[in-house]
Write an enzyme that holds these catalytic residues in place. Structure first.
Site, PDB file in Angstrom:
ATOM      1  N   THR A  69       0.776  -0.996  -0.126  1.00 27.33           N
ATOM      2  CA  THR A  69      -0.093   0.109   0.051  1.00 27.33           C
ATOM      3  C   THR A  69       0.747   1.286   0.100  1.00 27.33           C
ATOM      4  O   THR A  69       0.826   2.115  -0.821  1.00 27.33           O
ATOM      5  CB  THR A  69      -0.814   0.023   1.113  1.00 27.33           C
ATOM      6  OG1 THR A  69      -1.712  -1.122   1.456  1.00 27.33           O
ATOM      7  CG2 THR A  69      -1.708   1.109   1.222  1.00 27.33           C
ATOM      8  N   GLY A 101       2.825   8.095  10.649  1.00 26.06           N
ATOM      9  CA  GLY A 101       2.555   8.208   9.187  1.00 26.06           C
ATOM     10  C   GLY A 101       3.047   9.420   8.592  1.00 26.06           C
ATOM     11  O   GLY A 101       4.217   9.731   8.507  1.00 26.06           O
ATOM     12  N   ILE A 160       2.569  12.403   9.597  1.00 24.10           N
ATOM     13  CA  ILE A 160       3.085  13.583  10.442  1.00 24.10           C
ATOM     14  C   ILE A 160       4.390  13.798  10.692  1.00 24.10           C
ATOM     15  O   ILE A 160       5.152  12.917  11.012  1.00 24.10           O
ATOM     16  CB  ILE A 160       2.532  13.180  11.925  1.00 24.10           C
ATOM     17  CG1 ILE A 160       1.033  13.194  11.895  1.00 24.10           C
ATOM     18  CG2 ILE A 160       2.765  14.510  12.876  1.00 24.10           C
ATOM     19  CD1 ILE A 160       0.225  12.345  13.113  1.00 24.10           C
ATOM     20  N   LYS A 178       7.244   2.187  18.222  1.00 30.63           N
ATOM     21  CA  LYS A 178       7.266   3.638  17.670  1.00 30.63           C
ATOM     22  C   LYS A 178       7.727   4.461  18.823  1.00 30.63           C
ATOM     23  O   LYS A 178       8.478   5.569  18.685  1.00 30.63           O
ATOM     24  CB  LYS A 178       5.945   4.074  17.262  1.00 30.63           C
ATOM     25  CG  LYS A 178       5.401   3.397  15.930  1.00 30.63           C
ATOM     26  CD  LYS A 178       3.852   3.638  15.527  1.00 30.63           C
ATOM     27  CE  LYS A 178       3.680   3.319  14.276  1.00 30.63           C
ATOM     28  NZ  LYS A 178       2.363   3.053  14.164  1.00 30.63           N
ATOM     29  N   GLY A 218      -1.854   4.948   6.238  1.00 23.98           N
ATOM     30  CA  GLY A 218      -2.465   4.977   4.958  1.00 23.98           C
ATOM     31  C   GLY A 218      -1.455   5.244   3.756  1.00 23.98           C
ATOM     32  O   GLY A 218      -0.408   5.764   4.067  1.00 23.98           O
TER      33      GLY A 218
END
Lengths: 435, 435
Positions: free
Chosen positions: A13, A134, A136, A205, A302
């Site tokens: 993706t 993601g 940010i 993370k 995403g």
């Protein structure tokens, strides 16, 4: 420099998002870097499935060496995920003098030290903005414009799956299991959601955030990690009653030379901006000694948002390559030889406010016994709620003032031996004292 | 490079913060840059007042040339503010081959083009993260990790004074004038607050955001700007009734090759994260084609937060100087010769939803006449509220569907001629359709 050739490992993706961005905004990237960033080769085991993006002019291969040993390729984007073969590929790319951009938090949380050392030895860069939050750009900000700060706290909602589930539990009063099932059907949770819902992904993370904020190596094993699987709709309701929302937080704190590194469901006041981070959105809140509290908010996952962060790293590299330099900033923002190993505070020693839920028989004296056991450990009750009786068993919910985790655990272990207590007592830490 | 010598022009609040940061976190800065950043000289007209920070080892001077012509100083921090002598000093520093870090949005909004051109000619850098959003590292993010995006929208709460006043009006139901007075007493508003409350400061900052987002020159004169002086506690109440909060927003949008550039009080839905930015905090929300919506939140002003951004720019420069390069990234993120001049959409042509408040005599047929005049201009009413009558005059409040500004103005000009309308009708634009 007229052109920078890039190789991509992993055409999932995010990989498709990177291909799309590099194609659609190619002219923009040139306007900002002065060079053409050209994707030469994509490697994936599956090179036949249509990803809905144009791959014209790009070589598709099943063989990673077509990227890793291609002397024309100076930047390798690793989007395979997981430990292997990502680790071997990254090391080989580095060994061949290629810069690496990755979104792989698992890889860096576990093998970061090895990879950073190899990068230093080979004078190449390792960039990984996409690994946390993601799209940010929080890691770049920590390493970059906020570099003048000593950070005291970092809090993150950095797992979209968990936040989606908790948001729906909050909004619908639904139970964990049913929301998880629906999230899986909608594609917001993996078929095997363990890494997400058990907090492992969040812990990965957190390791990266801690390394950048505090210039320290972190061993993933030292990060206390607790997922959201035991959160009930009852807890969500009680949280609301007390003015809190439940979020899975990555929490890092500097506490007198020791680091708190923990991932767990946390009650935060409803009027905190973090409490308004809904669904698959992510947010990271840091406190620096000069900048004060800063929050970054955006899409934590995403195809397109993550591609933004990946390509942002490629832009960073392109600007360096055009300037004829490398490693202008080291991977963690601190010079490599200034990265230390700070001790982690054992979870038992942390001090928090607690929300505790007991399931008790509705008998005289139950409250007194609970309060007595807590008081004997120095745990003082801030508020108490006993629901209207609907059966012989009632939930008794309390919040405490600041208490040591170890004391809470011992008190609950004792209380759970009382014959009036009908099931294991549960607790959720409260974070409501942020500057 | 063993040491980088810095000169500071302007020893006010932010200047003192910079001195404090460079002193207190000196070792940290070395751990992150590999060099010593040393403040050599401070210039200010007043060099005797105690600013509460240690200036040991720093030369204090009243003569700007002690910084501007000192060959040892490679970085000049300009914190004088305003147009002159800041402009002349910046140009002289640049002419003498020094890099410039500034927090001066007024200077760059008005004289940016001249300064950027001089910097290019002299091969030095101009950095200005502190000019927008205080400590929030939003400009670095636009130029840096989010560089791969085409931005469509930028919204900012970037003036702490206005946000403080609007927040107190909202929380206390107080009137503008009384809150302003109290804000002045508390030091949250200047003795002459014109630049803040009339939106001029916000317009300066919008110019910089637009230049970085869209790679365009912006003439401050083309930015439509409207302050908060006409907002009443009645408007704040009605906003609440309709589910909105009033914020002074800097709004930039890309609309088919034209740019919307406007500053005005705006109603935003209460559940938008921007609506939760209270007091002197700032927030900037951008939408990029790949990253999607991203929000940055933090302290928009103050000695220490702004110093964080200033020193962040110095760190950026230090890393370049250590790498032996300059202008790795141009001041606006776009290569200088790629910066264009995009047309600004005239305010009359923008399309918004509107909140309109009429003060009318309580007579039969008033609503019908108002609705008729609006309808004749194609303005359709979304909701309407007429307060309980307390006198012969009543406020009538409506919100509209999307309407063209010019049509709204013409309709109101007509309605204001009706004899039943007792004072000039007012309107506030609504922004509630963000991706």
């Amino acid at each position: 420099m007229e052109e920078i050739k890039v190789g991509l490992l992993g055409f999932g993706t995010i990989g498709a998002g990177v291909v799309k961005l590099l194609k659609e905004n190619s002219a923009l990237l040139t306007e900002k870097t002065g060079t053409r960033i050209s994707l030469k080769t994509i490697v994936d085991l599956d090179i036949t499935t249509d990803r809905g993006v144009c791959t014209e002019g790009i070589t598709l291969s099943r063989n990673a060496d077509d990227v890793l040993t291609d002397p024309e390729i100076s930047v390798v984007i690793e989007l395979i995920g997981g430990y292997e073969p990502a680790r071997s590929f990254a090391l080989k790319a580095i060994g061949n003098g290629k810069h690496v951009v990755t979104a792989n938090k698992a890889l860096l949380a576990v093998h970061g030290e090895e990879i950073y050392a190899a990068a230093k030895k080979n004078n190449v860069e390792v960039l990984f903005e996409a690994a946390v939050g993601g799209g940010i750009p929080v890691l770049s900000a920590i390493k970059g414009n906020m570099a003048g700060n000593r950070f005291s706290t970092v809090l993150g909602i950095v797992n979209g799956t968990c936040n989606y589930i908790l948001t729906r539990m909050t909004q619908e009063g639904a139970d964990f299991a049913e929301v998880l099932k629906s999230a899986q059907e909608l594609g917001y949770a993996e078929a095997d959601p363990t890494f997400d819902i058990e907090g492992v992904d969040t812990a990965h993370k957190l390791c990266l955030l801690l390394s950048l904020c505090f210039g320290t190596k972190i061993d993933l094993k030292d990060v206390y990690s607790e997922g959201i699987t035991s959160i009930t709709s009852e807890d969500v309701d009680f949280a609301h009653t007390f003015g809190y929302r439940i979020k899975l937080l990555a929490i890092g704190k500097m506490d007198g030379g020791q680091i708190e590194a923990r991932v767990h469901p946390t009650m935060i006041p409803i009027d905190y901006p973090l409490a308004d981070v809904h669904g698959v959105f992510n947010a990271i809140r840091l406190t620096g000694d000069f900048v004060g509290p800063v929050m970054f908010y955006g899409r934590g996952a995403g195809m397109e948002a993550t591609a933004s962060a990946v390509v942002g790293d490629v832009v960073d590299l392109a600007r360096n390559l055009c300037a004829g330099i490398t490693r202008r900033c080291s991977p963690l923002g601190f010079l490599d030889d200034k990265v230390t190993t700070l001790p982690i505070k054992p979870i038992g020693e942390i001090v928090n406010k607690y929300y505790i839920r007991f399931q008790a028989l509705d008998r005289p004296g139950v409250l007194a016994r609970i309060a007595g056991a807590l008081g004997a450990r120095g745990i003082s009750i801030a508020s108490m709620l006993q629901s209207a009786r609907s059966a012989d068993e009632v939930p008794i919910v309390i919040t405490t003032h600041d208490a040591r985790e170890e004391d809470v655990r011992k008190a609950l272990a004792e209380i759970d031996t009382f014959e009036v207590i009908r099931s294991k007592s549960t607790y959720i830490r409260i974070e409501d004292n942020l500057e």
